[in-house]
Design a protein around this motif. Structure first.
Motif, PDB file in Angstrom:
ATOM      1  N   ALA A 204      -0.770 -15.707   1.311  1.00  0.00           N
ATOM      2  CA  ALA A 204      -0.581 -14.871   0.418  1.00  0.00           C
ATOM      3  C   ALA A 204      -1.586 -13.792   0.646  1.00  0.00           C
ATOM      4  O   ALA A 204      -2.828 -13.879   0.897  1.00  0.00           O
ATOM      5  CB  ALA A 204      -0.625 -15.247  -0.922  1.00  0.00           C
ATOM      6  N   TYR A 206      -4.297 -11.134  -1.541  1.00  0.00           N
ATOM      7  CA  TYR A 206      -5.011 -11.408  -3.071  1.00  0.00           C
ATOM      8  C   TYR A 206      -6.253 -10.625  -2.979  1.00  0.00           C
ATOM      9  O   TYR A 206      -6.591 -10.185  -1.931  1.00  0.00           O
ATOM     10  CB  TYR A 206      -4.848 -12.710  -3.386  1.00  0.00           C
ATOM     11  N   SER A 253       0.278 -22.046  -2.500  1.00  0.00           N
ATOM     12  CA  SER A 253       1.279 -21.615  -3.455  1.00  0.00           C
ATOM     13  C   SER A 253       2.421 -22.484  -3.694  1.00  0.00           C
ATOM     14  O   SER A 253       2.707 -22.970  -2.458  1.00  0.00           O
ATOM     15  CB  SER A 253       1.893 -20.085  -3.127  1.00  0.00           C
ATOM     16  N   GLN A 256       6.854 -18.757  -2.999  1.00  0.00           N
ATOM     17  CA  GLN A 256       6.363 -17.755  -1.996  1.00  0.00           C
ATOM     18  C   GLN A 256       5.071 -16.989  -2.413  1.00  0.00           C
ATOM     19  O   GLN A 256       4.470 -16.652  -1.653  1.00  0.00           O
ATOM     20  CB  GLN A 256       7.273 -16.788  -1.847  1.00  0.00           C
ATOM     21  N   THR A 257       4.960 -16.772  -3.831  1.00  0.00           N
ATOM     22  CA  THR A 257       3.686 -15.903  -4.181  1.00  0.00           C
ATOM     23  C   THR A 257       2.957 -16.835  -5.140  1.00  0.00           C
ATOM     24  O   THR A 257       3.302 -17.819  -5.850  1.00  0.00           O
ATOM     25  CB  THR A 257       4.497 -14.664  -5.058  1.00  0.00           C
ATOM     26  N   GLY A 357       3.823  -8.966  -5.532  1.00  0.00           N
ATOM     27  CA  GLY A 357       4.781  -9.310  -4.439  1.00  0.00           C
ATOM     28  C   GLY A 357       6.119  -8.799  -4.699  1.00  0.00           C
ATOM     29  O   GLY A 357       6.506  -8.891  -5.731  1.00  0.00           O
ATOM     30  N   TYR A 372       2.973  -7.299  -0.043  1.00  0.00           N
ATOM     31  CA  TYR A 372       2.201  -7.342  -1.285  1.00  0.00           C
ATOM     32  C   TYR A 372       1.708  -5.903  -1.424  1.00  0.00           C
ATOM     33  O   TYR A 372       1.198  -5.350  -0.688  1.00  0.00           O
ATOM     34  CB  TYR A 372       1.125  -8.360  -1.201  1.00  0.00           C
TER      35      TYR A 372
END
Length: 583
Positions: A204, A206, A253, A256-257, A357, A372
């Protein structure tokens, strides 16, 4: 203004160096390039030459690429003997870099950090630092700028697989590579108190540059786990935030997010940190975020390594004493977990800084795709599930008896500091033997192996002949975790699960039905208990009762003609104290 600030920070980090000091390829390229193998070794050779009283470059063994592994040792007082360092109660910090050469932040950060510590006379007083400059030498020569499709720099870098196309961070227990074998010699020679293996993440997007995987707390000895969770991790998180690189646990995770929550990473002994835990060593796998610029990823790694040195030196006495206690407790421990599962009922709530997301049409397929939105940052509270509980446990035996034929097992036990003794005469011993009742086997190879899992065993007490030269492993050792998690077949990364003993899974003798029919009839005539066993099986299994071949095979399996070694795990468990003839 924000881009200018980051630019200034970068300039400060990279360029404010002594013009007389060595300059790394990373610095020369203004943070865009990583060093090559030859450049790294040349750099460390020059350091060792320039500071002979505080730096020494050691060479060990070989790799699959034919080159040895190097270890730079930094010692303020010039002591380079591991045994002497232990006597002085100094902590040993081992840093491993480039296990995945496409994730080279640690390679560059360690070069600059070692130079700066020596140049500025800032070596720690109570800690000796050992640095493996580049572990996967093989992969570092397979250099491109495209193999990590999701990564933002450097310009060119090495490949994940080594020259046998092995992922070396899946090789620590099975040891298919010379790299892993040599690493284990280094690890058990220096016997570190803290281990750090530098990496880069995928996954992901971030806001954090650095994420962290510590040894899973529930797997550690409680003495070590308590220090890790209550002292060391809070120190790392606090200090890295002050240095401008706020940490977050590795973002694994659930969905998915990250808003769905994250789980702890269960690093079994195939991984470097899981391997270290078998030796009562607190270990860390820092993972920088692949989408952040390479210069910031290296800077965050530099500052994290600097922070490790600070806390290890401050707490050197506590760390070494905790390891000593953990070794003592492990030697006397009676029950050992072999497999773990996530406890979904327990979680922590942590602050997480991410990017929203969202979905938009794909320019490739036209279907919706995840992205994202970096223009939509957020700070949210999410759940972190990081409690694991044992799913399989076993009590240790008094000793294991290993036939000398299994020389690869013996060699790895010796390499990992396990004390072994040998029988001086042939001996018939009453031991518990495992029979493999059931297991699952992967349908496709993983790192060159068709891994077994979910192993079920049946334990039988038998009188077994062992012979002069066979090995005895007593379970009163600090290395008990390594012993148990390699020799017990149900352990996740046992030698059995990695196919070391697959030859026992093949039956060697069979029978011809037309001949054995007469033998089976004679057996039934003379053995009332076998007749009853056959009738009972027919009564409870109608399909069996209709099959002549199944009944014939049943008699064969329950007769003296059936080979006792088929599916029998060859290592005996000596459950009770026994007088043995040993050397």
């Amino acid at each position: 203004m924000k881009p200018l600030y980051f630019c200034f920070a970068f300039l400060t980090f990279v360029f404010m160096i002594d013009t007389n000091a060595q300059v790394t390829p990373f610095e020369k390229s203004k943070g865009k390039e990583t060093t090559t193998y030859y450049q790294a070794i040349s750099f460390y050779q020059e350091i060792a030459k320039q500071y002979p009283n505080q730096a020494k470059l050691f060479t060990y063994g070989s790799t699959d690429f034919g080159k040895p592994l190097n270890v730079l040792v930094l010692s303020k007082e010039g002591v380079f003997n591991p045994a002497e360092i232990k006597k002085q109660h100094k902590a040993i910090l081992l840093i491993n870099n480039g296990i995945h050469p496409g994730e080279p932040e640690g390679v560059d950060a360690s070069m600059m950090l070692s130079r700066d510590l020596l140049k500025n006379n800032k070596l720690p007083q109570h800690t000796v630092i050992c640095i493996i400059p580049l572990y996967n030498i093989d992969g570092s020569f397979n250099r491109t700028g495209t193999s990590r499709a999701n990564q933002n720099g450097p310009v060119a870098y090495g490949f994940r697989g080594n020259s046998k196309n092995l992922d070396l961070n899946r090789d620590f227990i099975k040891t298919d590579s010379k790299n892993a074998y040599t690493f284990q010699q280094i690890f058990n020679t220096w016997d570190p108190d803290i281990f750090v293996d530098t990496h880069t993440s995928n996954g992901a997007d971030y806001q954090y540059t650095m994420t962290l995987i510590p040894t899973q707390k529930d797997k550690l000895n409680p003495v070590l786990s308590s220090y890790l969770t209550q002292t060391m991790l809070p120190y790392l998180y606090k200090n890295m935030k002050e240095k401008g690189f706020e940490l977050i646990p590795y973002v694994n995770s659930i969905k998915q997010t990250p808003e769905s929550g994250i789980t702890g990473f269960l690093e079994t002994p195939r991984y470097s940190t899981g391997y270290a835990a078998l030796h009562n060593v607190i270990a860390f796998m820092p993972e920088t975020h692949m989408l952040k610029s390479y210069d910031k990823r290296v800077e965050s790694t530099y500052k994290l390594l600097e922070t490790y040195i600070s806390v290890v030196d401050r707490d050197a006495h506590t760390i070494t004493e905790n390891k000593r206690k953990a070794n003592e407790l492990t030697a006397s421990q009676t029950e050992f977990p072999l497999e773990w599962q996530l406890d979904n009922s327990q979680f922590n709530e942590i602050e997480f800084k991410g990017f929203e997301g969202k979905q938009k049409p794909s320019e490739v397929s036209g279907y919706n795709r995840l992205y994202y939105d970096r223009n939509d940052p957020y700070t949210k509270t999410i759940k972190e599930y990081n409690t694991f509980k044992p799913s399989v446990k076993v009590n240790k035996p008094y000793a294991y008896i290993i036939p000398k034929a299994w020389d690869r097992v013996i060699d790895l036990l010796k390499t990992n500091g396990v004390k072994l003794q040998r029988l001086t005469k042939d001996s018939r011993l009453k031991v518990d033997m495992y029979y493999i009742e059931d297991m699952k086997t992967a349908s496709r190879p993983f790192e060159g192996h068709y891994l077994h899992n979910d192993v079920k065993v049946r334990k039988l007490k038998q009188d077994i002949d062992f012979y002069e030269g066979d090995y005895v492993v007593f379970t009163d050792q600090p290395k008990n975790r390594y012993i148990m998690e390699t020799l017990e077949p149900q352990a996740t990364d046992s030698f059995f699960n990695w196919n070391f003993f697959d030859s026992i899974l093949g039956q060697k003798e069979h029978f011809s039905a037309y001949i054995f029919e007469d033998t089976a009839a004679e057996l039934l005539k003379n053995d009332a208990s076998l007749r009853k066993k056959l009738e009972d099986e027919k009564a409870k299994n109608p399909e069996f009762a209709k099959s002549g071949s199944a009944q014939l095979n049943f008699i064969y399996k329950n007769s003296a003609y059936y080979e006792p070694t088929f599916m029998r795990y060859p290592i005996g468990r000596l459950e009770e104290r026994t007088n043995l003839n040993l050397k």
